[in-house]
Design an enzyme around this catalytic site. Structure first.
Site, mmCIF file in Angstrom:
data_model
loop_
_atom_site.group_PDB
_atom_site.id
_atom_site.type_symbol
_atom_site.label_atom_id
_atom_site.label_comp_id
_atom_site.label_asym_id
_atom_site.label_seq_id
_atom_site.Cartn_x
_atom_site.Cartn_y
_atom_site.Cartn_z
ATOM 1 N N ASP A 12 0.919 -2.164 7.805
ATOM 2 C CA ASP A 12 0.198 -2.313 6.540
ATOM 3 C C ASP A 12 0.177 -3.749 6.024
ATOM 4 O OD1 ASP A 12 -0.207 0.443 6.576
ATOM 5 O OD2 ASP A 12 1.676 0.808 5.509
ATOM 6 N N ALA A 38 -2.334 5.063 11.917
ATOM 7 C CA ALA A 38 -2.782 3.794 11.335
ATOM 8 C C ALA A 38 -3.768 4.049 10.203
ATOM 9 C CB ALA A 38 -3.457 2.948 12.412
ATOM 10 N N GLN A 224 -0.014 -0.658 13.432
ATOM 11 C CA GLN A 224 1.396 -0.717 13.027
ATOM 12 C C GLN A 224 1.879 -2.184 13.023
ATOM 13 O OE1 GLN A 224 0.676 1.930 15.682
ATOM 14 N NE2 GLN A 224 0.050 3.002 13.850
ATOM 15 N N THR A 300 -2.965 6.157 4.895
ATOM 16 C CA THR A 300 -3.076 7.394 5.672
ATOM 17 C C THR A 300 -2.451 8.580 4.933
ATOM 18 O OG1 THR A 300 -3.090 6.169 7.738
ATOM 19 C CG2 THR A 300 -2.436 8.471 7.891
ATOM 20 N N GLY A 302 -0.815 8.343 1.644
ATOM 21 C CA GLY A 302 -0.728 8.194 0.183
ATOM 22 C C GLY A 302 0.702 8.015 -0.318
#
Ligand code: GDP
Ligand code: IMO
Ligand code: MG
Length: 425
Positions: A12, A38, A224, A300, A302
């Protein structure tokens, strides 16, 4: 020029945004690993795209997209992504290629992921429950795997699924006392997947080598981050693939030496989703400030992301294993308003100062960050377009990160939008 973009933290970092920006000068964008775990976000003006399997270059209509062999592909997710983009006027027809060797994630993989996580209780990994680990396990195990090429022969696939489900159902029943999964129902879905996806399926290794020989420029999109790498990350709190750029050659069949440049993506601080050690974590008002200012909630799942100070030891490790040439530093704007900023430049472990990241989680759990404190800034930087126009304290922060990590920062993010990117000359 062939470029690899990979994350140097726990995912992220903003890879989606960087790939979207750089795709302007690329012919082909390749996803070489991971799956729908992802979540790569691209923001253009008021439009937001969250991509899980399609390469982030797919938003640009003149870019060819490749999903390579080491991706684990959930057909349901991919089809809904293709349809979602088509509805928004972005067609993938004729410019998407999927490797025939790509392994397929089916419902029983997601089931297995969930059952295992539930059974682990407080020892769970905190996976995305997207079936990633079980699918890669079937790939390594070989006997019960389904690949994209299998969709070309539905009769053979039917027989294969019967064998696989007989095995899986024994396992699910014995280990978790779970209800059986119907092979017939999975096969019906597979027929629909095949009708949609077989036309995109090809030998992507041949396509990539032919394209390189023809002088096309290729952008390789990591998923990732280095610290989630199965072999080099914080095992077992990792994903099930080589998610650092070390996964690129095996992930798509292009040797590492054919890549001209490796770009490492970092955030101006550190985040992590899921369990595992995180030395610079700030489970306090600083972490809360970063989470709210940076909107640090998973693309992805939340889930709220765990937030902490910038970890230079961890990022420098990603530079070393990823042969990183230069850095992109995102979310500089998120730090605006914090009075003081801390940057971790070493760890103290057993009374000794270390600057090489220990991926072993027992040693990492003992690591005490050695911080340097830098002054923060208050000015809004979200409209700034050049490095020189940033407040002096923000410039100093970037320069200190460069010194600690040992590579130049060539691009800076001052907001989520494509346009909120400072390119340093
Ligand atoms: P990825 O998985 O590495 O592609 O990153 P994600 O998309 O999961 O998470 C990055 C988040 O940060 C997304 O919501 C992006 O829109 C956002 N983002 C990217 N760069 C910046 C930036 O420079 N500033 C801010 N405020 N947001 C950013
Ligand atoms: P992008 O590409 C952040 C994490 C999960 C969990 C661990 C294992 O958006 O940066 P998995 O479902 O892969 O078995 O989960 O890895 N994880 C990610 N964290 N960003 C990601 O992807 C991630 N993909 C997996 O949260 O801790
Ligand atoms: Mg993400």
């Amino acid at each position: 020029m062939n470029i690899c973009v990979a994350g140097l933290q726990w995912g992220d970092e903003g890879k989606g945004k960087v790939v979207d920006v750089l795709a302007e000068r690329s012919d082909i964008v390749v996803r070489y690993g991971g799956g729908s775990n992802a979540g790569h976000t691209v923001v253009i003006g008021d439009s937001r795209f969250a991509l899980h399997l399609l390469p982030s270059g797919s938003i640009r209509k003149d870019v060819t997209c490749v999903i390579a062999n080491a991706v684990v592909l959930d057909p349901e997710v991919l089809i809904s992504e293709i349809d979602g983009l088509t509805e928004r006027g972005i067609s993938l027809e004729g410019r998407l290629w999927i490797s025939e060797n790509t392994h397929v994630v089916l419902d029983y993989h997601k089931r297995e992921d969930q059952l295992r996580e539930e059974s682990l209780g407080k020892h769970k990994i905190g996976t995305t429950i997207r079936g990633i680990g079980p699918c890669y396990a079937d790939k390594v195990g070989r006997s019960y795997a389904v690949r994209m090429g299998d969709f070309r022969d539905l009769k053979a696939l039917k027989a294969k699924l019967d064998t696989i489900l007989a095995y899986k159902n024994k396992l699910f029943g014995a280990l978790y006392d779970a209800e059986p999964v119907e092979a017939e129902a999975i096969f019906e879905k597979c027929q629909a997947y095949a009708a949609r996806l077989v036309p995109f399926t090809t030998d992507t290794t041949e396509f990539l080598h032919t394209s390189i020989a023809a002088g096309k420029s290729i952008l390789f999109e990591g998923a990732q981050g280095s610290l989630l790498d199965l072999d080099h990350g914080t095992f077992p709190f990792v994903t099930s693939s080589n998610s650092s750029s070390l996964g690129l050659p095996s992930g798509c069949g292009v040797p590492a030496r054919m890549v001209d440049k490796y770009i490492g993506v970092i955030k101006a601080y550190t985040t992590r989703v899921g369990a595992g050690p995180f030395p610079t974590e700030q489970d306090n008002e600083v972490g809360d400030f970063i989470r709210e200012a940076g909107n640090e909630y998973g693309t992805t799942t939340g889930r709220p992301r765990r937030c902490g100070w910038f970890d230079g030891v961890a990022a420098a490790y990603g530079v070393k294993i990823g042969s990183v040439d230069s850095l992109v530093l995102l979310h500089l704007d998120t730090l605006t308003g914090l009075k003081e900023l801390k940057v971790c430049k070493a760890y103290e472990i057993d009374g000794q100062e270390k600057t090489f990241f220990p991926a072993n989680i027992d040693r990492l759990a003992q690591a005490k960050p050695v911080y340097e404190t830098l002054p923060g800034w208050d000015d809004d930087i979200t409209e700034v377009t050049t490095f020189d126009a940033l407040p002096a304290k923000a410039q100093a922060y970037v320069q200190r990160v460069e010194e600690i990590v040992g590579r130049p920062v060539e691009m800076i993010g001052v907001g989520p939008k494509r346009s909120q990117t400072i390119v340093r000359q």
